[in-house]
Scaffold this active site. Structure first.
Site, PDB file in Angstrom:
ATOM      1  N   CYS A   1     -18.588  -2.871 -18.088  1.00 51.89           N
ATOM      2  CA  CYS A   1     -18.565  -2.550 -16.652  1.00 51.89           C
ATOM      3  C   CYS A   1     -19.751  -3.195 -15.938  1.00 51.89           C
ATOM      4  CB  CYS A   1     -18.607  -1.042 -16.455  1.00 51.89           C
ATOM      5  SG  CYS A   1     -18.583  -0.569 -14.715  1.00 51.89           S
TER       6      CYS A   1
ATOM      7  N   CYS B   1     -24.990   3.125 -13.226  1.00 51.32           N
ATOM      8  CA  CYS B   1     -24.039   4.240 -13.189  1.00 51.32           C
ATOM      9  C   CYS B   1     -24.664   5.483 -13.799  1.00 51.32           C
ATOM     10  CB  CYS B   1     -22.765   3.875 -13.943  1.00 51.32           C
ATOM     11  SG  CYS B   1     -21.512   5.170 -13.903  1.00 51.32           S
TER      12      CYS B   1
ATOM     13  N   CYS C   1     -12.816   1.320 -15.539  1.00 44.35           N
ATOM     14  CA  CYS C   1     -13.240   2.706 -15.329  1.00 44.35           C
ATOM     15  C   CYS C   1     -12.015   3.617 -15.397  1.00 44.35           C
ATOM     16  CB  CYS C   1     -13.948   2.841 -13.982  1.00 44.35           C
ATOM     17  SG  CYS C   1     -14.908   4.349 -13.775  1.00 44.35           S
TER      18      CYS C   1
ATOM     19  N   CYS D   1     -17.117   1.370 -20.596  1.00 40.80           N
ATOM     20  CA  CYS D   1     -18.404   1.213 -19.922  1.00 40.80           C
ATOM     21  C   CYS D   1     -19.183  -0.017 -20.391  1.00 40.80           C
ATOM     22  CB  CYS D   1     -19.253   2.463 -20.112  1.00 40.80           C
ATOM     23  SG  CYS D   1     -18.460   3.965 -19.505  1.00 40.80           S
TER      24      CYS D   1
ATOM     25  N   GLU E   1       0.821  -1.211   0.000  1.00 40.34           N
ATOM     26  CA  GLU E   1       0.000   0.000   0.000  1.00 40.34           C
ATOM     27  C   GLU E   1       0.857   1.264   0.000  1.00 40.34           C
ATOM     28  OE1 GLU E   1      -3.189   0.445  -0.431  1.00 40.34           O
ATOM     29  OE2 GLU E   1      -3.548  -1.701  -0.623  1.00 40.34           O
TER      30      GLU E   1
END
Length: 339
Positions: free
Chosen positions: A206, A212, A196, A203, A42
């Site tokens: 997706c 959305c 995305c 899209c 991270e």
DNA sequence: TAAACGTGGAA
DNA sequence: TTTCCAAGTTT
């Protein structure tokens, strides 16, 4: 930041389902998941793309596979492994954090969000990611992927203002599920990174396309003020003797702090060491930082033998074969490797 | 609180 | 080529 609604959101369910089939489950930090490994990944991934991080992560984990191995590291060794990755404060903060983990937590990675978020280099989002991924306790995150996915899904601003970030934290919290938190957290980031996209989101494939609010219309971020970074001229002098190079540790600087570079010196200033010059070579390079454009000139001086300096600055003669042991900026390391 | 903090991928 | 910006945090 715990959710208080009764049910996991539709978005979270769709993402979990999508992740199990389409997620990037072969990323090195998704194997042998431990809090330590999640932490290192991270930190490396802050403002840094997955593809860039992978080799650095593998090298770091190979050298320090767990907290026990890391606990005896010094700051220079950690910086050396960070060379080329950028944002070197992250490496220094890893050093500081492991010292705290050793002194305050018996060298066990802390378990609570409050303890984790207080460690140097760990903010709200990274702490949330560690809780969710390593311990599978639901906490929201808000990285660039989550911002993009959720701002589009809910059709709200994503313009890095305080107001918009606050709104997005709330929405991220709302969508963070109680079940399958591991798959959700990884999944929303994978979705942001692989479908995305910032430009030209795909899209059509997706899993969120039905609900959305911005499907097929990309919300443009409105950053009008794109002022240019200033250019800074830097003059370095690099003394060399065979395969050894005279380097100085940069202190109190606005960039590359803590890294080893040649001596920075005004062009008309005499060399602070003996100037019975053998040969000279001049190298010019331009290098962009996040906030500065560097115009670097390096004058190289060849000497028969290494010599000592009368100076308070921290310096070393570094043999070319040892440069991997020191934290150095990418362009400086590249130049020395070619000499 | 806005600016500082590295590097490289992608268009 | 230039520009944007990426698994953000710190001060």
């Amino acid at each position: 930041m715990k959710k208080n609604c009764d049910q996991d959101s539709q978005l979270s369910k769709q993402i979990v389902k999508w992740y199990l089939k389409n997620g990037r489950s072969n990323l090195p930090w998704r194997k042998n998941v431990t809090a330590y490994r999640v932490w290192i990944s991270e930190i490396m991934l802050q403002q840094t793309q997955v593809k860039t991080v992978i080799p650095f992560y593998k090298k770091f984990i190979s050298r320090y596979p767990n907290l026990k191995a890391l606990s005896s590291a010094n700051e220079e060794e950690i910086l050396a492994l960070w060379t080329g990755l950028g944002f070197y404060r992250r490496a220094i903060n890893i050093y500081k954090a492991k010292e705290i983990i050793l002194s305050d937590f018996k060298n066990r990675f802390p378990k609570s969000f409050d303890d984790i978020v207080r460690l140097p280099g760990i903010g709200e989002s990274t702490a949330g990611a560690i809780m969710s991924i390593a311990y599978q306790i639901p906490y929201p995150i808000l990285d660039a992927n989550v911002k993009r996915v959720i701002s589009r899904y809910e059709s709200v601003d994503n313009d890095s203002t305080h107001k918009s970030n606050k709104k997005l934290w709330g929405l991220s919290n709302k969508h963070t599920p109680r079940k399958n938190i591991f798959s959700y957290t990884q999944g929303i980031m994978d979705l942001g990174a692989t479908i995305c996209h910032n430009s030209k989101p795909n899209c059509g494939v997706c899993p969120l396309q039905d609900d959305c609010k911005s499907a097929f219309k990309v919300i443009k971020s409105k950053k009008e003020t794109k002022k240019q970074n200033p250019t800074k001229k830097i003059n370095f002098v690099l003394a060399r003797s065979n395969c050894s190079f005279l380097l100085f540790k940069k202190l109190e600087e606005s960039f590359w702090e803590g890294l080893w570079t040649p001596l920075e010196l005004d062009p008309n200033h005499p060399l602070p060491w003996k100037d019975d010059i053998e040969t000279i070579e001049e190298i010019n390079i331009k290098h962009k930082l996040s906030h500065l454009n560097l115009d670097i000139k390096i004058n190289i001086y060849e000497y028969e033998k290494v010599f000592k300096l009368k100076t308070n600055e921290k310096y070393k003669w570094v043999n070319k074969s040892n440069i991997d042991k020191f934290g150095m900026p990418k362009p400086i390391k590249s130049i020395i490797e070619k000499l």
